[in-house]
Design a protein around this motif. Structure first.
Motif, PDB file in Angstrom:
ATOM      1  N   ASP A 142      22.055 109.486  30.890  1.00  0.00           N
ATOM      2  CA  ASP A 142      22.869 110.142  31.903  1.00  0.00           C
ATOM      3  C   ASP A 142      24.283 110.341  31.332  1.00  0.00           C
ATOM      4  O   ASP A 142      24.951 109.373  30.954  1.00  0.00           O
ATOM      5  CB  ASP A 142      22.917 109.285  33.165  1.00  0.00           C
ATOM      6  CG  ASP A 142      23.581 109.984  34.334  1.00  0.00           C
ATOM      7  OD1 ASP A 142      24.749 110.398  34.198  1.00  0.00           O
ATOM      8  OD2 ASP A 142      22.937 110.112  35.396  1.00  0.00           O
ATOM      9  N   THR A 196      27.257 108.476  33.352  1.00  0.00           N
ATOM     10  CA  THR A 196      27.316 107.012  33.386  1.00  0.00           C
ATOM     11  C   THR A 196      26.987 106.349  32.059  1.00  0.00           C
ATOM     12  O   THR A 196      27.317 105.181  31.849  1.00  0.00           O
ATOM     13  CB  THR A 196      26.340 106.470  34.442  1.00  0.00           C
ATOM     14  OG1 THR A 196      24.986 106.776  34.027  1.00  0.00           O
ATOM     15  CG2 THR A 196      26.601 107.086  35.804  1.00  0.00           C
ATOM     16  N   ALA A 237      24.076 105.561  31.303  1.00  0.00           N
ATOM     17  CA  ALA A 237      22.901 104.742  31.587  1.00  0.00           C
ATOM     18  C   ALA A 237      21.622 105.481  31.201  1.00  0.00           C
ATOM     19  O   ALA A 237      21.569 106.716  31.182  1.00  0.00           O
ATOM     20  CB  ALA A 237      22.862 104.372  33.064  1.00  0.00           C
ATOM     21  N   ARG A 242      21.819 116.207  37.709  1.00  0.00           N
ATOM     22  CA  ARG A 242      22.387 115.272  36.730  1.00  0.00           C
ATOM     23  C   ARG A 242      22.249 115.862  35.336  1.00  0.00           C
ATOM     24  O   ARG A 242      21.278 116.541  35.018  1.00  0.00           O
ATOM     25  CB  ARG A 242      21.683 113.916  36.771  1.00  0.00           C
ATOM     26  CG  ARG A 242      21.607 113.247  38.121  1.00  0.00           C
ATOM     27  CD  ARG A 242      22.961 112.811  38.626  1.00  0.00           C
ATOM     28  NE  ARG A 242      23.548 111.760  37.794  1.00  0.00           N
ATOM     29  CZ  ARG A 242      24.692 111.160  38.091  1.00  0.00           C
ATOM     30  NH1 ARG A 242      25.368 111.505  39.185  1.00  0.00           N
ATOM     31  NH2 ARG A 242      25.181 110.214  37.301  1.00  0.00           N
TER      32      ARG A 242
END
Length: 371
Positions: free
Chosen positions: A147, A150, A152, A184
């Protein structure tokens, strides 16, 4: 489950590391496993980047017609990679080849490729049936992407797998636009999971995983040229998620030894007891230049395929009988001893429904045999 000739078939998970064109080694490994006379059944596959391309091709073939079809699908994908070695494709696609360093240093992919041209999409759509993969319940997939917002990891599972998910897993941000899925943005999964071993070991019902490792975990000497430095930075960056996962697995085992987890079947216990096996490409890829990962050279691809096929054959001869019984590699020792403070492990690993009142001590796996 019974296999060929009524023999009981053993099951194994696969963990497939990313590595660009070096993923041809993994193709060779999978081809050899698929052609074996006493085949292992594949249960879960955790994969990143080039590993994700191989995983999708394998799953599509199995879903469409079985093991021989899977071999054919893998071959067609890699033949398409070789045949696509034309200037536009090599210049613009992160999986196949990078642009020149001077241009890469000055421009982003949004500058030199404003329309987001992505030839890998054509290869995937032309050879992989994602609808069949999503409907194929005999195999679970964990395809890692990162991502952008983030940092992550995002794991795309079989039921949600799409061409966008595989493209996201293989998206190098210096060369290609971020891949947007459900609002995203995602980059290459190698930044966050390469591949994800922890989720695989903790959640899969099968207690054995074969890791196909493409990148050397360490290299002697200090890089001095700009090309050597860039290659070393890339190797360190993309190996860190794997080192982190090995640290977490070792922490889970240490905590289990201390008797913190007592049940026979919790994610923490499964992680601590998981049996790992290894086929690695390091001594084959170490002699190649760093930029060979992004050059779809026919000779390199053919040599790596044959190397993977050979190494998998050696592993089958030496260690296939250990599947379901004991590990054949200690990843922490093999890849460099790592540790994590034991005080952190209970918070990190004990699920909310774990019951510490149980008093059974976890049985230890048999010692790993020599490689």
């Amino acid at each position: 489950m019974l296999g060929i000739g009524g023999k009981r078939q053993r099951a194994i998970n696969l963990a497939l590391q990313g590595g660009g064109v070096h993923g041809a080694f993994t193709w060779g490994v999978l081809d050899r496993l698929l052609e074996d006379d006493e085949p292992l059944r594949f249960s879960w596959i955790s994969a990143t980047s080039a590993g994700a391309v191989n995983a999708a091709a394998l799953a599509s073939g199995l879903a469409s017609g079985g093991r021989e079809q899977a071999r054919q699908t893998l071959r067609r994908v890699w033949e398409a990679v070789q045949e696509a070695g034309v200037p536009d494709l090599m210049r613009l696609n992160p999986f196949l080849r990078g642009i020149s360093r001077p241009v890469a240093a000055l421009l982003s992919p949004y500058d030199f490729n404003p329309l987001g041209f992505d030839p890998l999409r054509r290869i995937l759509n032309g050879h992989i049936d994602f609808e069949r993969i999503r409907a194929y319940a005999d195999l679970e997939l964990l395809i890692a992407a990162t991502d952008v917002a983030t940092g992550a990891k995002r794991l795309f599972r079989r039921a949600e797998l799409s061409v966008e998910a595989v493209l996201a897993s293989a998206c190098l941000p210096t060369i290609h636009h971020a891949v947007e899925i459900e609002g995203r943005a995602y980059w290459d999964g190698g930044f966050s999971a390469n591949p994800d071993l922890v989720t695989l070991a903790a959640e899969s019902p099968i207690g054995d995983t074969l890791l196909v490792l493409l990148s050397a975990m360490d290299e002697p000497g200090v890089p001095r040229s700009a090309r050597e430095i860039a290659g070393t930075v890339s190797r360190i960056t993309f190996n860190q998620p794997l080192r982190r996962d090995i640290e977490l697995i070792e922490a889970a085992r240490a905590a289990a030894d201390m008797g913190w987890w007592r049940r026979t079947d919790t994610p923490a216990r499964r992680l601590a007891r998981h049996r790992f096996h290894l086929v690695e490409a390091g001594h084959h890829t170490a002699i190649l230049p760093a930029d060979s990962k992004i050059q779809p050279d026919r000779t390199t691809i053919s040599r790596l395929f044959l190397a993977g096929h050979t190494e998998a054959g050696k592993w089958l001869d030496r260690h296939a009988s250990a599947v379901g019984r004991h590990a054949t590699v200690d990843l922490a020792q093999h890849l460099g001893k790592v540790s994590i403070p034991i005080a952190r492990t209970r918070e990190a690993y004990v699920p909310e429904n774990d019951d510490p009142s149980q008093t059974e001590d976890p049985p230890r796996s048999a010692p790993a045999s020599s490689a």
